[in-house]
Design an enzyme around this catalytic site. Structure first.
Site, PDB file in Angstrom:
ATOM      1  N   GLY A  30      30.429  49.400 -36.081  1.00 46.65           N
ATOM      2  CA  GLY A  30      30.737  50.610 -35.429  1.00 46.65           C
ATOM      3  C   GLY A  30      29.731  51.864 -35.580  1.00 46.65           C
ATOM      4  O   GLY A  30      28.849  51.332 -36.414  1.00 46.65           O
ATOM      5  N   LEU A  32      28.295  53.680 -33.746  1.00 45.42           N
ATOM      6  CA  LEU A  32      27.139  53.223 -33.083  1.00 45.42           C
ATOM      7  C   LEU A  32      25.893  54.427 -32.908  1.00 45.42           C
ATOM      8  O   LEU A  32      26.243  55.317 -32.583  1.00 45.42           O
ATOM      9  CB  LEU A  32      27.359  52.387 -31.691  1.00 45.42           C
ATOM     10  N   GLY A  35      20.025  52.143 -31.994  1.00 41.94           N
ATOM     11  CA  GLY A  35      19.598  50.988 -32.432  1.00 41.94           C
ATOM     12  C   GLY A  35      20.827  49.950 -31.909  1.00 41.94           C
ATOM     13  O   GLY A  35      20.679  48.903 -31.222  1.00 41.94           O
ATOM     14  N   HIS A  36      21.961  50.062 -32.364  1.00 39.89           N
ATOM     15  CA  HIS A  36      22.832  49.250 -31.646  1.00 39.89           C
ATOM     16  C   HIS A  36      22.757  48.878 -30.225  1.00 39.89           C
ATOM     17  O   HIS A  36      23.017  47.851 -29.423  1.00 39.89           O
ATOM     18  CB  HIS A  36      24.440  49.680 -31.957  1.00 39.89           C
ATOM     19  N   LYS A 148      15.980  45.890 -38.547  1.00 43.32           N
ATOM     20  CA  LYS A 148      15.872  46.391 -39.664  1.00 43.32           C
ATOM     21  C   LYS A 148      16.544  46.034 -40.931  1.00 43.32           C
ATOM     22  O   LYS A 148      16.055  46.108 -41.941  1.00 43.32           O
ATOM     23  CB  LYS A 148      16.725  47.970 -39.417  1.00 43.32           C
ATOM     24  N   ASP A 149      17.664  45.092 -40.567  1.00 42.52           N
ATOM     25  CA  ASP A 149      18.218  44.270 -41.797  1.00 42.52           C
ATOM     26  C   ASP A 149      17.501  42.927 -41.742  1.00 42.52           C
ATOM     27  O   ASP A 149      17.978  41.712 -41.159  1.00 42.52           O
ATOM     28  CB  ASP A 149      19.670  44.279 -41.241  1.00 42.52           C
ATOM     29  N   GLN A 152      18.838  40.100 -43.797  1.00 42.64           N
ATOM     30  CA  GLN A 152      20.111  39.458 -42.965  1.00 42.64           C
ATOM     31  C   GLN A 152      19.734  38.534 -41.962  1.00 42.64           C
ATOM     32  O   GLN A 152      20.407  37.609 -41.821  1.00 42.64           O
ATOM     33  CB  GLN A 152      20.838  41.008 -42.664  1.00 42.64           C
ATOM     34  N   ARG A 186      24.170  54.858 -41.698  1.00 49.45           N
ATOM     35  CA  ARG A 186      24.226  55.445 -43.057  1.00 49.45           C
ATOM     36  C   ARG A 186      23.150  56.884 -43.076  1.00 49.45           C
ATOM     37  O   ARG A 186      23.284  57.566 -44.154  1.00 49.45           O
ATOM     38  CB  ARG A 186      23.701  54.634 -44.297  1.00 49.45           C
TER      39      ARG A 186
HETATM   40  O1  PAF Z   1      24.351  44.453 -39.513  1.00 47.51           O
HETATM   41  C1  PAF Z   1      25.684  44.862 -39.339  1.00 47.51           C
HETATM   42  O2  PAF Z   1      26.082  45.749 -39.083  1.00 47.51           O
HETATM   43  C2  PAF Z   1      26.619  43.895 -40.164  1.00 47.51           C
HETATM   44  O3  PAF Z   1      26.165  43.281 -41.431  1.00 47.51           O
HETATM   45  C3  PAF Z   1      27.101  42.692 -39.369  1.00 47.51           C
HETATM   46  C4  PAF Z   1      26.154  41.751 -38.954  1.00 47.51           C
HETATM   47  C5  PAF Z   1      27.797  43.535 -38.179  1.00 47.51           C
HETATM   48  C6  PAF Z   1      28.362  41.854 -40.000  1.00 47.51           C
HETATM   49  O4  PAF Z   1      29.253  42.733 -40.665  1.00 47.51           O
END
Ligand code: PAF
Length: 278
Positions: A30, A32, A35-36, A148-149, A152, A186
């Site tokens: 959330g 948003l 980027g999202h 960016k992540d 991940q 953030r």
């Molecule tokens: O990148 C994120 O916002 C979170 O790590 C994700 C992939 C939604 C998992 O909670």
């Protein structure tokens, strides 16, 4: 656009959407930003149906991290998602995702202990667990994730491959503000002065790319040059590494696809950014 809060209701819709062709999925926590929304745009363009999830996942926050203060604005998020053509928003309750007797966790060996995993123990276990649960509930053909992540992204790709899941990750480019700061929920924590100083991350990456272009291949030299820019701006370096884009292990000699990864504190806010060397 339909808001779905219960897991069984989401599963029912997912089963129905399966037969209607490929299903795109954008997992989010959330608050948003563009980027999202760029992930949403790509999914909407590439799939007949798109599901976005909003869930601030407690399992990926450490004890002293910002779970309670993490920015939230459901109403605004829903407006954005509707305007960008999302069909369903999955918005589950933490108590449904992690009931009291919850006990199953997913860990990706090695990759999860490096870099951000060192300073945020348990973080990636929380991420892989929630993403596997979301994939099981939504069963998307394609999952859209931002670069960016980067760590991940690599960890989740490995998890999907190791566990023989049919969902494919579609990596999408980092979206930046006009001045270069990588978009992040953030960033709202930064005050005016910190916001200016936060530019040191993208500037350090750009400088390293320029050095690489000029012929520098020694990772230590590239890291040192990046660190100088960040120190000068008063950033507190958590880590800067030049890594192999799949193994995420540090490399001594940088190549074009070597990724420089960094996490830096600007004031109390921990920011991450990364870039390939060319
Ligand atoms: O990148 C994120 O916002 C979170 O790590 C994700 C992939 C939604 C998992 O909670």
């Amino acid at each position: 656009m339909q808001l779905i809060e219960s897991i069984p209701a989401m599963k029912e819709v997912s089963h129905r959407l399966q037969s209607a062709g490929s299903l795109g999925f954008v997992p989010t926590m959330g608050y948003l930003h563009e980027g999202h929304l760029s992930l949403v745009d790509t999914s909407v363009k590439e799939n007949p149906h798109t599901v976005a999830s909003i869930f601030v996942n407690p399992a990926q926050f450490g004890k002293n991290e910002d779970l309670s203060t993490y920015p939230r604005d459901l109403e605004r998020d829903l407006k954005h998602l509707q305007a960008r053509g999302v069909d369903y928003v999955f918005y589950p309750q933490a108590s449904d995702i992690y009931p009291e007797d919850y006990g199953t966790w997913v860990d990706v060996d090695k990759l999860g202990d490096l870099h951000c995993g060192k300073s945020r123990p348990g973080h990636f276990r929380g991420v892989t667990t929630i993403v596997l649960k979301l994939v099981n509930i939504i069963m998307p053909g394609f999952m859209y994730m931002g670069a960016k992540d980067f760590q991940q992204l690599v960890i989740l790709q490995k998890m999907l491959q190791d566990l023989n899941l049919d969902t494919q990750i579609v990596p999408c480019p980092i979206v930046r503000e006009d001045d270069g700061l990588a978009m992040s929920s953030r960033n709202t924590y930064l005050d005016k002065d910190e916001r200016k100083r936060a530019l040191c991350l993208s500037q350090a990456l750009a400088h390293s790319q320029q050095l690489f272009k000029d012929g520098v291949r020694d990772s230590r030299q590239l890291i040192k040059a990046a660190a100088e820019i960040i120190n000068k701006a008063g950033g507190q370096i958590d880590y800067i590494e030049c890594v192999h884009p799949q193994s995420l292990l540090p490399v001594e000699v940088a190549e074009a696809d070597t990724r420089m990864l960094m996490a830096v504190y600007i004031g109390r806010t921990r920011l991450i950014d990364n870039a390939p060397m060319a």
